[in-house]
Design a protein around this motif. Structure first.
Motif, PDB file in Angstrom:
ATOM      1  N   GLU A 139       0.823  -1.212   0.000  1.00  0.00           N
ATOM      2  CA  GLU A 139       0.000   0.000   0.000  1.00  0.00           C
ATOM      3  C   GLU A 139       0.855   1.261   0.000  1.00  0.00           C
ATOM      4  O   GLU A 139       0.405   2.326  -0.437  1.00  0.00           O
ATOM      5  CB  GLU A 139      -0.951  -0.023   1.198  1.00  0.00           C
ATOM      6  CG  GLU A 139      -2.090  -1.027   1.023  1.00  0.00           C
ATOM      7  CD  GLU A 139      -2.842  -1.304   2.305  1.00  0.00           C
ATOM      8  OE1 GLU A 139      -2.728  -0.482   3.251  1.00  0.00           O
ATOM      9  OE2 GLU A 139      -3.531  -2.338   2.390  1.00  0.00           O
ATOM     10  N   SER A 394      -7.368   0.474  -1.512  1.00  0.00           N
ATOM     11  CA  SER A 394      -7.140   1.866  -1.892  1.00  0.00           C
ATOM     12  C   SER A 394      -8.410   2.444  -2.502  1.00  0.00           C
ATOM     13  O   SER A 394      -9.198   1.726  -3.127  1.00  0.00           O
ATOM     14  CB  SER A 394      -5.993   1.968  -2.903  1.00  0.00           C
ATOM     15  OG  SER A 394      -5.868   3.290  -3.393  1.00  0.00           O
ATOM     16  N   TYR A 396      -8.218   4.608  -4.843  1.00  0.00           N
ATOM     17  CA  TYR A 396      -7.847   4.963  -6.206  1.00  0.00           C
ATOM     18  C   TYR A 396      -7.852   3.720  -7.094  1.00  0.00           C
ATOM     19  O   TYR A 396      -7.238   2.702  -6.766  1.00  0.00           O
ATOM     20  CB  TYR A 396      -6.475   5.628  -6.233  1.00  0.00           C
ATOM     21  CG  TYR A 396      -6.417   6.890  -5.399  1.00  0.00           C
ATOM     22  CD1 TYR A 396      -7.062   8.053  -5.826  1.00  0.00           C
ATOM     23  CD2 TYR A 396      -5.746   6.903  -4.179  1.00  0.00           C
ATOM     24  CE1 TYR A 396      -7.026   9.208  -5.057  1.00  0.00           C
ATOM     25  CE2 TYR A 396      -5.704   8.051  -3.400  1.00  0.00           C
ATOM     26  CZ  TYR A 396      -6.351   9.201  -3.842  1.00  0.00           C
ATOM     27  OH  TYR A 396      -6.325  10.340  -3.076  1.00  0.00           O
ATOM     28  N   GLU A 399      -4.501   2.064  -8.209  1.00  0.00           N
ATOM     29  CA  GLU A 399      -3.844   1.331  -7.130  1.00  0.00           C
ATOM     30  C   GLU A 399      -4.617   0.054  -6.800  1.00  0.00           C
ATOM     31  O   GLU A 399      -4.027  -1.020  -6.637  1.00  0.00           O
ATOM     32  CB  GLU A 399      -3.729   2.208  -5.879  1.00  0.00           C
ATOM     33  CG  GLU A 399      -2.833   3.418  -6.060  1.00  0.00           C
ATOM     34  CD  GLU A 399      -2.805   4.311  -4.824  1.00  0.00           C
ATOM     35  OE1 GLU A 399      -3.305   3.872  -3.760  1.00  0.00           O
ATOM     36  OE2 GLU A 399      -2.293   5.445  -4.921  1.00  0.00           O
ATOM     37  N   LYS A 400      -5.926   0.174  -6.723  1.00  0.00           N
ATOM     38  CA  LYS A 400      -6.774  -0.960  -6.359  1.00  0.00           C
ATOM     39  C   LYS A 400      -6.596  -2.122  -7.332  1.00  0.00           C
ATOM     40  O   LYS A 400      -6.509  -3.288  -6.923  1.00  0.00           O
ATOM     41  CB  LYS A 400      -8.234  -0.518  -6.324  1.00  0.00           C
ATOM     42  CG  LYS A 400      -9.206  -1.586  -5.856  1.00  0.00           C
ATOM     43  CD  LYS A 400     -10.622  -1.017  -5.759  1.00  0.00           C
ATOM     44  CE  LYS A 400     -11.602  -2.053  -5.231  1.00  0.00           C
ATOM     45  NZ  LYS A 400     -12.976  -1.492  -5.097  1.00  0.00           N
TER      46      LYS A 400
END
Length: 462
Positions: A139, A394, A396, A399-400
């Motif tokens: 993360e 996340s 976003y 990112e996810k």
């Protein structure tokens, strides 16, 4: 729900015994068939392996109810043996009846607290919530990768160099004194933009063979003479540099597949036994994918569903499972390779080319065997997917869904396929018939299974 052990032979009478869990009778029947003088060499080879497979299953299912209760009672102090039934029936506790006695999978007790939501909450109530350290690392790390890629307009960024010191130790007297032990160890693959500068540094034998990169499961072969009362040690040191790969995939830019190409036909087909378009797969696909025809969006639906519905759990040895993707769907859990094969099967069924990739995860403090895959989008080429890492926590989207099309630099590539022939070829059946990360060993008397040796990977980050 008992753990279903499907027989893998062409002999109906033998298969029935195995399905009933009557292993002793099954092994006796195998011996009778082998010594009947009526079988071909391939049939004898098949039966010899089936006999070995039954022993492997027994090694995996080696915990009694007392063993399981001892672990579970740490979180449920008043639980009794009769209380285990509800978890057995819903598949949370994996067991097998062997020769009339119930045996639990060696990791069944710890898996319970990963698979069963109620048990997971109970464990958190006792121990408190602890975020996985790998999740904490990722993360923080993934946003750095995405930022570097965006700023540089490069796909391959932030290289990491690893010095790998890998050792396999065969227990003393595993083979008679003076016998030659043959050893195949994992060796990094070339030909990938994200894995470069592979340098062989040392081995603890004078002669060795590094397989060419044409071998999809790449090896370095060594051999040593066993000494009485002494362990036999094989060691290699290798250096490799890996990049993070960050792909920005726009669904609307994916081109139509050439469905007549060799690539498309090969990597969208069934590959029995582990990639099979069963009725369960077809029904699940309809529920997940529906009418979605964009390859990326369809893959995204599959990736999301598995991430949200199939928890990670410690796995049986793959050689004991007849159809891994079906096992995952039936048991509703799996480790990295099991989840990956379910993802690949669903992708292929939906016309999205998918192929295996695996090796090691080398994240600081989290060094382990690991499996993932690649899928093909016309206009983008092959892109990595780590279904086991799944969705990143996340808000976003980039990112996810990082691991749907991108991958971090800590994935070491050893294999670009599964169940491939090793070089030089083994004479006896492999310990791991699907993957190749730990290594393989044998001598002239037979294969050396995992209970006869240990392995260790030391990583120096440069």
């Amino acid at each position: 729900m008992t753990s279903f052990v499907s027989a893998q032979t062409r002999f109906t009478d033998l298969n029935e015994l195995i399905l009933k869990g009557e292993f002793t009778k099954a092994k006796r029947m195998i011996d009778e068939k082998i010594h009947s003088g009526t079988l071909s060499y391939p049939e004898i080879f098949e039966l010899e392996f089936e006999k070995e497979r039954l022993e492997r299953i027994k090694l995996d299912f080696n915990k009694s109810s007392d063993d399981v209760l001892k672990f579970i009672n740490k979180y449920y102090p008043d639980l009794e043996e009769k209380d285990l039934i509800k978890w057995e029936e819903d598949g949370s506790l994996e067991y097998k009846i062997i020769d009339g006695k119930k045996w639990y999978f060696s990791r069944a007790a710890s898996n319970l607290f990963r698979i069963n939501k109620e048990a997971k909450k109970q464990k958190e109530l006792i121990e408190g919530y602890k975020k996985d350290q790998l999740d904490v690392f990722l993360e923080d790390y993934i946003p750095q990768v995405l930022e570097e890629s965006a700023n540089s307009q490069e796909i391959f960024v932030k290289p990491v160099t690893f010095k790998l010191n890998y050792t396999v130790t065969v227990e003393a007297n595993a083979v008679p004194d003076g016998e030659i032990i043959k050893c195949w160890l994992p060796f990094p693959r070339e030909g990938h933009q994200r894995q470069v500068d592979i340098k062989f540094i040392a081995a603890n034998v004078d002669e060795y063979i590094i397989a060419s990169n044409d071998n999809q499961q790449r090896t370095i072969y060594l051999q040593k003479k066993a000494e009485k009362d002494q362990p036999t040690v094989f060691n290699i040191v290798v250096e490799v540099t890996n990049f993070n790969e960050s792909n920005l995939i726009l669904p609307e830019l994916i081109k139509p597949y050439n469905t007549q190409s060799g690539l498309y036909k090969t990597f969208t087909s069934e590959r029995i036994p582990h990639i099979a378009f069963t009725e369960k797969i077809k029904k699940l696909s309809e529920n997940i994918v529906g009418d979605e025809r964009n390859p990326y969006l369809a893959a995204k639906k599959i990736f999301t569903w598995i991430s949200e519905n199939i928890p990670w759990a410690g796995a049986r040895e793959y050689s004991t499972i007849e159809n891994i993707s079906d096992y995952c769907l039936t048991r509703k859990h799996g480790d990295c390779g099991i989840k990956t094969l379910l993802f690949m099967t669903l992708c292929r069924y939906n016309g999205i080319p998918a192929k295996w990739q695996s090796g090691w995860m080398l994240h600081p403090g989290e060094v382990n065997l690991h499996d993932w895959c690649e899928i093909y989008f016309e206009g983008y080429g092959w892109v990595p997917v780590d279904q086991s890492f799944g969705l990143i926590d996340s808000e976003y989207e980039d990112e996810k869904y990082f691991y749907l099309g991108s991958i971090d630099a800590y994935h070491l590539i050893i294999n670009d396929d599964y169940s491939s022939t090793l070089f030089p070829a083994k004479l006896f059946p492999r310990s791991e018939t699907v993957d190749f990360q730990r290594g393989e060993l044998e001598w002239r008397g037979g294969n050396l299974y995992f209970d006869k040796w240990d392995y260790n990977m030391e990583v120096e980050y440069k």
